[in-house]
Motif scaffolding. Structure first.
Motif, PDB file in Angstrom:
ATOM      1  N   GLU A   1       0.828  -1.207   0.000  1.00  0.00           N
ATOM      2  CA  GLU A   1       0.000   0.000   0.000  1.00  0.00           C
ATOM      3  C   GLU A   1       0.861   1.255   0.000  1.00  0.00           C
ATOM      4  O   GLU A   1       1.951   1.290   0.588  1.00  0.00           O
ATOM      5  CB  GLU A   1      -0.924   0.017   1.217  1.00  0.00           C
ATOM      6  N   PHE A   2       0.345   2.293  -0.657  1.00  0.00           N
ATOM      7  CA  PHE A   2       0.949   3.618  -0.614  1.00  0.00           C
ATOM      8  C   PHE A   2       0.376   4.405   0.556  1.00  0.00           C
ATOM      9  O   PHE A   2      -0.740   4.143   1.027  1.00  0.00           O
ATOM     10  CB  PHE A   2       0.638   4.406  -1.887  1.00  0.00           C
ATOM     11  N   GLU A   3       1.132   5.407   1.002  1.00  0.00           N
ATOM     12  CA  GLU A   3       0.608   6.448   1.874  1.00  0.00           C
ATOM     13  C   GLU A   3       0.364   7.674   0.991  1.00  0.00           C
ATOM     14  O   GLU A   3       1.269   8.104   0.273  1.00  0.00           O
ATOM     15  CB  GLU A   3       1.594   6.786   2.995  1.00  0.00           C
ATOM     16  N   VAL A   4      -0.846   8.214   1.034  1.00  0.00           N
ATOM     17  CA  VAL A   4      -1.225   9.316   0.150  1.00  0.00           C
ATOM     18  C   VAL A   4      -1.527  10.543   0.994  1.00  0.00           C
ATOM     19  O   VAL A   4      -2.323  10.486   1.937  1.00  0.00           O
ATOM     20  CB  VAL A   4      -2.446   8.950  -0.707  1.00  0.00           C
ATOM     21  N   LEU A   5      -0.890  11.655   0.657  1.00  0.00           N
ATOM     22  CA  LEU A   5      -1.060  12.911   1.380  1.00  0.00           C
ATOM     23  C   LEU A   5      -1.500  13.988   0.408  1.00  0.00           C
ATOM     24  O   LEU A   5      -0.839  14.212  -0.612  1.00  0.00           O
ATOM     25  CB  LEU A   5       0.257  13.315   2.037  1.00  0.00           C
ATOM     26  N   LEU A   6      -2.611  14.654   0.694  1.00  0.00           N
ATOM     27  CA  LEU A   6      -3.131  15.735  -0.137  1.00  0.00           C
ATOM     28  C   LEU A   6      -3.261  16.988   0.721  1.00  0.00           C
ATOM     29  O   LEU A   6      -3.757  16.931   1.853  1.00  0.00           O
ATOM     30  CB  LEU A   6      -4.503  15.367  -0.709  1.00  0.00           C
ATOM     31  N   ILE A   7      -2.831  18.123   0.175  1.00  0.00           N
ATOM     32  CA  ILE A   7      -2.921  19.391   0.905  1.00  0.00           C
ATOM     33  C   ILE A   7      -3.733  20.378   0.083  1.00  0.00           C
ATOM     34  O   ILE A   7      -3.399  20.678  -1.065  1.00  0.00           O
ATOM     35  CB  ILE A   7      -1.531  19.981   1.191  1.00  0.00           C
ATOM     36  N   GLN A   8      -4.817  20.886   0.680  1.00  0.00           N
ATOM     37  CA  GLN A   8      -5.650  21.878   0.010  1.00  0.00           C
ATOM     38  C   GLN A   8      -5.004  23.257   0.083  1.00  0.00           C
ATOM     39  O   GLN A   8      -4.257  23.559   1.013  1.00  0.00           O
ATOM     40  CB  GLN A   8      -7.027  21.927   0.659  1.00  0.00           C
ATOM     41  N   LYS A   9      -5.302  24.090  -0.906  1.00  0.00           N
ATOM     42  CA  LYS A   9      -4.795  25.453  -0.877  1.00  0.00           C
ATOM     43  C   LYS A   9      -5.522  26.227   0.207  1.00  0.00           C
ATOM     44  O   LYS A   9      -6.754  26.199   0.300  1.00  0.00           O
ATOM     45  CB  LYS A   9      -5.007  26.130  -2.231  1.00  0.00           C
ATOM     46  N   PRO A  10      -4.797  26.952   1.061  1.00  0.00           N
ATOM     47  CA  PRO A  10      -5.441  27.714   2.138  1.00  0.00           C
ATOM     48  C   PRO A  10      -6.223  28.890   1.586  1.00  0.00           C
ATOM     49  O   PRO A  10      -5.956  29.387   0.487  1.00  0.00           O
ATOM     50  CB  PRO A  10      -4.258  28.177   2.985  1.00  0.00           C
ATOM     51  N   SER A  11      -7.185  29.344   2.372  1.00  0.00           N
ATOM     52  CA  SER A  11      -8.042  30.448   1.936  1.00  0.00           C
ATOM     53  C   SER A  11      -7.545  31.804   2.411  1.00  0.00           C
ATOM     54  O   SER A  11      -8.062  32.836   1.982  1.00  0.00           O
ATOM     55  CB  SER A  11      -9.473  30.228   2.443  1.00  0.00           C
ATOM     56  N   ASN A  12      -6.546  31.819   3.301  1.00  0.00           N
ATOM     57  CA  ASN A  12      -6.028  33.093   3.789  1.00  0.00           C
ATOM     58  C   ASN A  12      -4.572  32.946   4.201  1.00  0.00           C
ATOM     59  O   ASN A  12      -4.022  31.832   4.249  1.00  0.00           O
ATOM     60  CB  ASN A  12      -6.874  33.618   4.966  1.00  0.00           C
ATOM     61  N   LEU A  13      -3.937  34.090   4.526  1.00  0.00           N
ATOM     62  CA  LEU A  13      -2.518  34.087   4.857  1.00  0.00           C
ATOM     63  C   LEU A  13      -2.222  33.346   6.156  1.00  0.00           C
ATOM     64  O   LEU A  13      -1.163  32.740   6.306  1.00  0.00           O
ATOM     65  CB  LEU A  13      -2.014  35.530   4.962  1.00  0.00           C
ATOM     66  N   ALA A  14      -3.171  33.389   7.097  1.00  0.00           N
ATOM     67  CA  ALA A  14      -2.956  32.695   8.369  1.00  0.00           C
ATOM     68  C   ALA A  14      -2.842  31.187   8.148  1.00  0.00           C
ATOM     69  O   ALA A  14      -1.979  30.523   8.738  1.00  0.00           O
ATOM     70  CB  ALA A  14      -4.101  33.007   9.331  1.00  0.00           C
ATOM     71  N   GLU A  15      -3.708  30.658   7.299  1.00  0.00           N
ATOM     72  CA  GLU A  15      -3.644  29.230   7.001  1.00  0.00           C
ATOM     73  C   GLU A  15      -2.367  28.893   6.232  1.00  0.00           C
ATOM     74  O   GLU A  15      -1.762  27.837   6.443  1.00  0.00           O
ATOM     75  CB  GLU A  15      -4.876  28.797   6.210  1.00  0.00           C
ATOM     76  N   MET A  16      -1.953  29.775   5.322  1.00  0.00           N
ATOM     77  CA  MET A  16      -0.701  29.559   4.605  1.00  0.00           C
ATOM     78  C   MET A  16       0.473  29.539   5.570  1.00  0.00           C
ATOM     79  O   MET A  16       1.388  28.711   5.450  1.00  0.00           O
ATOM     80  CB  MET A  16      -0.502  30.642   3.548  1.00  0.00           C
ATOM     81  N   HIS A  17       0.448  30.436   6.539  1.00  0.00           N
ATOM     82  CA  HIS A  17       1.496  30.451   7.556  1.00  0.00           C
ATOM     83  C   HIS A  17       1.505  29.134   8.315  1.00  0.00           C
ATOM     84  O   HIS A  17       2.564  28.591   8.657  1.00  0.00           O
ATOM     85  CB  HIS A  17       1.287  31.621   8.524  1.00  0.00           C
TER      86      HIS A  17
END
Length: 297
Positions: free
Chosen positions: A218-234
């Motif tokens: 089995e693989f381990e799969v990691l997905l990251i959504q684009k944040p909606s604001n700078l705080a989440e990006m930080h």
């Protein structure tokens, strides 16, 4: 006397393999081995043109970065060659060596080629291409093949970090459907990793280690959504630096023996740190226990 084929990348890392070829030959000579040296790309070219039989050797040793090892393993898979491979890591990051317990010290890694334990572990099939430990798309994933070799040699892992920071201004997401064997996700993702490893890009704690086995099919799969604001990006940048991505709310993690990605546009993929092409749709299959490799002794 054991016959050894030593396949190497002369420019990997700080070119330390090239600088130490005499000592490498002497090591195998002292251990009753007859060693044949061959640069990796020349070996593949010669084997394809002249029919070099890797089975004529008792051991095939590869030295370079993860991309060099991928080159050799891919050649073997495409030609149905089931040979045992030993690895002497000499690249800038060496994620794969860390995952299978191979020492980073060259002398210790050389000893491991003769004294280590053979193990069969999984590899990935990316629509006919092969990868050892990661297929990835999105932010940071082109860093490994876009970072100049001179920078890698001078700065090591930090060169990847600096090159990745340059891409922060280019952050974008891709709408897609990602399907595992028994689960489907749909969303806008800025990063996706399909892995079989303990380390990605030098980061050793991105994935929950309790869930990782290199030979479970089995693989381990990691997905990251684009944040909606700078705080989440930080928060994402902080998680990257602290190597604790698995705790973030905008992270999706699952395991599967097969992964399908259907995107609305063509995506550039990276396979083991090398450019893997651009596709909209791809099927990624886990090839359980396909690779025989010498791991830590």
């Amino acid at each position: 006397m054991k016959r050894v084929l030593f396949v190497f990348n002369p420019v990997a890392g700080t070119a330390k393999v090239k600088k130490n070829l005499y000592d490498i030959v002497d090591f195998y000579d002292q251990n009753n081995c007859l060693v044949t040296l061959c640069p990796a790309r020349k070996m593949v070219e010669y084997a394809e043109a002249q029919g070099l039989d890797l089975h004529a050797f008792d051991l095939v040793v590869c030295s370079g970065g993860d991309g060099t090892l991928n080159l050799l393993v891919s050649f073997c898979q495409k030609n149905n060659l089931d040979v045992t491979i030993a690895y002497v890591p000499s690249g800038s990051t060496n994620d794969y060596a860390y995952s299978i317990g191979i020492p980073s010290n060259m002398d210790a890694a050389l000893r491991n080629t003769l004294c280590g334990t053979e193990r069969r572990i999984d590899i990935g099939n990316f629509s006919g291409k092969y990868f050892l430990y990661v297929a990835a798309f999105g932010i940071f994933t082109k860093t490994s093949y876009s970072t100049p070799q001179k920078s890698k040699n001078l700065l090591g892992h930090m060169a990847y970090i600096l090159e990745g920071i340059k891409q922060l201004s280019e952050i974008r997401s891709y709408h897609m459907k990602v399907m595992g064997a028994n689960i489907t996700y749909e969303g806008d993702y800025m990063l996706g990793l399909v892995t079989n490893t303990l380390s990605v890009g030098g980061f050793k704690n991105l994935l929950p280690k309790d869930n990782i086995a290199l030979d479970d099919g089995e693989f381990e799969v990691l997905l990251i959504q684009k944040p909606s604001n700078l705080a989440e990006m930080h928060g994402i940048i902080t998680a990257l630096l602290k190597e604790k991505l698995n705790n973030a709310a905008y992270i999706t993690f699952f395991k599967s023996s097969k992964v399908e990605v259907h995107a609305e546009e063509r995506l550039a993929w990276t396979l083991d740190g090398e450019y893997g092409g651009e596709v909209k749709d791809v099927e990624i299959l886990n090839m359980k226990n396909r690779l025989a490799i010498v791991c830590e002794g």
